[in-house]
Design a protein around this motif. Sequence first.
Motif, PDB file in Angstrom:
ATOM      1  N   TYR A  49       8.419 -26.205  22.411  1.00  0.00           N
ATOM      2  CA  TYR A  49       9.317 -27.156  23.047  1.00  0.00           C
ATOM      3  C   TYR A  49       9.418 -26.874  24.544  1.00  0.00           C
ATOM      4  O   TYR A  49       9.321 -27.791  25.366  1.00  0.00           O
ATOM      5  N   CYS A  58       8.742 -22.713  17.486  1.00  0.00           N
ATOM      6  CA  CYS A  58       9.209 -24.064  17.786  1.00  0.00           C
ATOM      7  C   CYS A  58       9.833 -24.121  19.178  1.00  0.00           C
ATOM      8  O   CYS A  58       9.557 -25.039  19.949  1.00  0.00           O
ATOM      9  N   ASN A 110       6.303 -28.342  18.436  1.00  0.00           N
ATOM     10  CA  ASN A 110       5.370 -27.338  17.935  1.00  0.00           C
ATOM     11  C   ASN A 110       4.285 -27.985  17.077  1.00  0.00           C
ATOM     12  O   ASN A 110       3.097 -27.697  17.231  1.00  0.00           O
ATOM     13  N   CYS A 111       4.691 -28.856  16.175  1.00  0.00           N
ATOM     14  CA  CYS A 111       3.737 -29.548  15.311  1.00  0.00           C
ATOM     15  C   CYS A 111       2.707 -30.308  16.140  1.00  0.00           C
ATOM     16  O   CYS A 111       1.504 -30.199  15.915  1.00  0.00           O
ATOM     17  N   GLU A 116       8.798 -33.662  10.598  1.00  0.00           N
ATOM     18  CA  GLU A 116      10.003 -33.000  11.101  1.00  0.00           C
ATOM     19  C   GLU A 116      11.264 -33.847  10.955  1.00  0.00           C
ATOM     20  O   GLU A 116      12.366 -33.334  11.077  1.00  0.00           O
ATOM     21  N   CYS A 176       3.727 -35.788  12.890  1.00  0.00           N
ATOM     22  CA  CYS A 176       4.743 -34.770  13.188  1.00  0.00           C
ATOM     23  C   CYS A 176       6.157 -35.347  13.111  1.00  0.00           C
ATOM     24  O   CYS A 176       7.075 -34.661  12.664  1.00  0.00           O
ATOM     25  N   LYS A 190      14.879 -29.651  14.990  1.00  0.00           N
ATOM     26  CA  LYS A 190      13.819 -30.548  14.503  1.00  0.00           C
ATOM     27  C   LYS A 190      12.965 -31.069  15.657  1.00  0.00           C
ATOM     28  O   LYS A 190      11.758 -31.245  15.506  1.00  0.00           O
ATOM     29  N   LYS A 243      12.442 -29.449  18.469  1.00  0.00           N
ATOM     30  CA  LYS A 243      11.613 -28.317  18.885  1.00  0.00           C
ATOM     31  C   LYS A 243      10.419 -28.146  17.941  1.00  0.00           C
ATOM     32  O   LYS A 243       9.297 -27.911  18.389  1.00  0.00           O
ATOM     33  N   CYS A 244      10.667 -28.295  16.653  1.00  0.00           N
ATOM     34  CA  CYS A 244       9.578 -28.151  15.690  1.00  0.00           C
ATOM     35  C   CYS A 244       8.615 -29.336  15.738  1.00  0.00           C
ATOM     36  O   CYS A 244       7.426 -29.184  15.464  1.00  0.00           O
TER      37      CYS A 244
END
Length: 130
Positions: free
Chosen positions: A117, A113, A65-66, A38, A34, A59, A61-62
Amino acid sequence: MKVIIVLAAFAVMASALELTDTQKAEVKARAKACAEQEGITKLQAVALRSGNFADPDPKVKCFANCFLEKSGFVANGQIKPDVVLAKLGPIAGEQKVKEVQAKCDSIKGADKCATSYELYKCYYNNQAQI
C-alpha cells in the motif's frame, strides 16, 4: 459498479504511462480480480482513485498487495526493482523510473499489505515523474 471504479483508479495510473490496449486490459483484469478477492467497497475505491490515502482499511492495503503481486512488482512483501524497471522503463523512460524507485523502493510497512500500500501510494504520488 465498485469494480469499475477500482479499475478507473488503476486506469489513472496506467494512462500516465501510455499503455497498449493489451496492457490496459491486463491491468483491468488484475484490478478486478483483486477487488473481488479483497472485497473493497465503492467508497474505498473512490478514495483510492482520487488519491485519498487517509486512514485506509486493511482490505484496501491488501488490495494494493494483491495488485502489485499479480503485476509482478512485489513478492512476499518485497519490491522487485528489476521487474519494475523492466516493465515501466520502456514505457516511461529508464532514468525517470529509477528516480521514482530511489524515492519509493525502500518503504516498508508493518506487513506485506501495508508495504504494498505504501509503495503504491509513493508511486501514485510520483506518477507525474514517470
